[in-house]
Structure formats: C-alpha cells, structure tokens
Design an enzyme around this catalytic site. Sequence first.
Site, PDB file in Angstrom:
ATOM      1  N   ASP A 192      38.151  46.793  42.068  1.00  0.00           N
ATOM      2  CA  ASP A 192      37.142  45.998  41.366  1.00  0.00           C
ATOM      3  C   ASP A 192      36.273  46.930  40.520  1.00  0.00           C
ATOM      4  O   ASP A 192      36.772  47.900  39.955  1.00  0.00           O
ATOM      5  CB  ASP A 192      36.311  45.227  42.404  1.00  0.00           C
ATOM      6  CG  ASP A 192      35.787  43.908  41.871  1.00  0.00           C
ATOM      7  OD1 ASP A 192      34.895  43.937  41.009  1.00  0.00           O
ATOM      8  OD2 ASP A 192      36.250  42.855  42.335  1.00  0.00           O
ATOM      9  N   HIS A 209      29.828  43.428  40.625  1.00  0.00           N
ATOM     10  CA  HIS A 209      30.907  42.520  41.017  1.00  0.00           C
ATOM     11  C   HIS A 209      31.587  42.999  42.299  1.00  0.00           C
ATOM     12  O   HIS A 209      31.724  42.250  43.278  1.00  0.00           O
ATOM     13  CB  HIS A 209      31.913  42.421  39.871  1.00  0.00           C
ATOM     14  CG  HIS A 209      32.890  41.305  39.979  1.00  0.00           C
ATOM     15  ND1 HIS A 209      34.136  41.453  40.540  1.00  0.00           N
ATOM     16  CD2 HIS A 209      32.815  40.016  39.570  1.00  0.00           C
ATOM     17  CE1 HIS A 209      34.793  40.303  40.480  1.00  0.00           C
ATOM     18  NE2 HIS A 209      34.004  39.412  39.885  1.00  0.00           N
ATOM     19  N   SER A 229      36.487  34.680  42.022  1.00  0.00           N
ATOM     20  CA  SER A 229      36.282  36.073  42.456  1.00  0.00           C
ATOM     21  C   SER A 229      35.705  36.137  43.852  1.00  0.00           C
ATOM     22  O   SER A 229      36.051  37.018  44.638  1.00  0.00           O
ATOM     23  CB  SER A 229      35.283  36.793  41.543  1.00  0.00           C
ATOM     24  OG  SER A 229      35.860  37.293  40.395  1.00  0.00           O
TER      25      SER A 229
END
Length: 390
Positions: A78, A112, A276
């Site tokens: 990620d 994220h 996600s």
Amino acid sequence: MPRPTARPALAAAAAALLAALPVASAQAAGAHRAAPGCATPPAPARPVAATPWHQQRYAPQRLAELASGAGVTVGVIDSGVDRRHPQLAGRITAGADFLDPGGDGSGDCAGHGTGVASIIAAEPRAGVAFQGLAPGARILPVRVSEQQVVEGRESGRTVSAADFARAIRWAVDHGADVVNLSVVLYTDNPAVRAAVGYAVARDVVVVAAAGNLHDSGDPRPYPAAYDGVLGVGAIGADGRRADFSQTGPYVDLVAPGGEVLMAAPGQGHRRAEGTSYAAPFVAATAALVRQYRPELTAEQVTRQILATVDPAPGTGGGYGAGVLNPYRAVTETWAGPQGPARRAVALPASEVDPALVARQARRAAAGERHVAVAAVAGAAAASAVLLAVV
C-alpha cells in the site's frame, strides 16, 4: 469529523505515471529507514473515543479468547504504514519501499496504508474503543504508492506494474501468508497476474478490493478478478452494498467499507469509505483463522471464510457469497470440499519449492501460520502504472 472521499469517478482517476523503478529499490528492507519527508503530509487527526459501527457489528472482544492473529504476518502492499501510531507501535515489522530506495515501508504520506493496517492489527488501548480485528497479527509493510485523494482526485506517485508485481513476490518471500491489496488496477497486467499466481501457489491468502467505480460501469478490477484472489466489496452501516461498491463475478463477499474508522498517521483516527477498507476486514479474518486452524491451507482458509458468511440483506448483485462474519469463520466447522461451490482459489505449483517446504515445517513446529495482506495496484501502460486508491 471530515471524511475523505475514496471513490472518484473513472474519468477523475488521474495519477502520476512513472517509468519502472530500478529493481534495487525493492531490496531495501534491511535499511530500517522511512521514506523521505512527504511533499504533502497527511492532515493531523484527533483520537476518537466512540465505538465505530463496524466494531459493534464484529465485537472483536468475543474473538479475543479464541484468536488474535498472534504469530501471523499480514503483508500490506500500500502507501506504507506509520509505526509511530500508538496503536500500531510494536506491530510493524521491517518491510520494503518500492517507491523510494532505502526505505523500510514505515513512511506513509497518504495515510491509506496506515488505515488499512490498523483495521487489521491496531491494539486495544484504554479510552479508545477502536481496535483491529486481529490485534495480535504482525504487519509487513510494502510501500508502492503515496497517492492521496485531493478534492476528489487522486494525486501522487505510484510504482510501475512491474514493481508492483515485484512487491507482491517480495512480501511472499519474506513470510507473508495473507496479502492485502487495497488499490486497483483496471488493466490485466501479465506480471501482476504471475505474481498473484506465485503467491497463491505458495499457500498465501490473497485479498483484494473490488473497486469503487460502480457508477462508471463496473470496469473489471485487478487483482480482485484473478483466480485465487478473494475479491471484497463494501457495505455500509445499514448492511447493504455501498453505492460505489462494484458488482461482478469478481466480488466473493462483502465487508464494512462505508464510514470506516481507522488510525491516521502519527496519532488519532479518521473516517473514510471504499472497498479499500473492506478488504482488510477479510485479511484480518484470514489471520484469525490461520492462527486458530493452522492445519488449513490457504485454499481451505478461503473456503472457510466464504462458507461462514451471513446472508446478504437485500436483492441484487454485488454481495458475492454474502457478508463477512469473522466469529463464524473462526468457530464453525469447515464445510470442506462438499460445501458450496466457489471460484477456484489455488494455483498448483509446477514443482516442489524448497523454501515453501522449509517454511511449512517451521510453521508446523510453531503451531501457527503467518498471514500477509497486500495492496492492489494498476497499470495504465506497458511501462507505467496507475494505482487507483479505492
């Protein structure tokens, strides 16, 4: 609390296109050095004391006496994972940085990857209701992006498809048994496809987000669409499919993905939405099952998760087999080969892999399994890649 959107329209999915990075950038795991300073640091966040809806739904305290993911390593491919967050301290191992040479995966300029990792493994803390679903698991961070959503548009660097494929292989070779992929590639890339096959053939559970472009015609998302991958769609607090969550045969099941609370880089928490953040709930469940049932193969873990889902609350597509239920996945007897038919979930190895045999022997002796979670990336051209944050 402000909520960043994580589901831009396809036409707005513009991001930096980079030529392939040198392979040397992937060999930096031993450097123990975070990425360079962020051009646009993530906004500061405050701690949130209230219990998030998804935690009320899954009640991780019910699982604590059965399994916590201890002894399992989850690979998060990620934007990096910030190990400074109090709930992640001590849970992040030295990883790799495929975006900036010399990094160890612990720098996160987007937030994220930190959010994804916290949904998996954030530890309980006094005065904070939020915690990860598998707080005993270890996170192996592999940095492939610094993309952020700014004013509804993705902005920031990503790696090439070739380096994304190398990142998946690196995670597998460094002990990941579950890989979480929470970015999407909307082009079928041979190198990424082969890397996913490499992971599945080596007894790794691969979990991927199913994408957020339902309003743009549900373009086929990869790696979620590859055989052997658990493709995950998103539901909201009402239990119904989120309007952005894509529908198609690549959706194997759904998990919370609307207004999800997670850790923010440094400290504090934030809310966001997207498939996600549904994927790591499934990756964490795989970690729990691998600890509790270490004798199960990756294919059997996948079948166990799919055989113990709750029925979808509404009609229509996009739910796959149903809604993730971690408690049932851990406690119920595996349905076995006679259970409901599912998409093929394993690619047989063409020959015996000595490294795999040795790793399996170590796990058997320890009585535990390692799980890796990977982040999903995408290519827009042969020598460049577009990673869409989902």
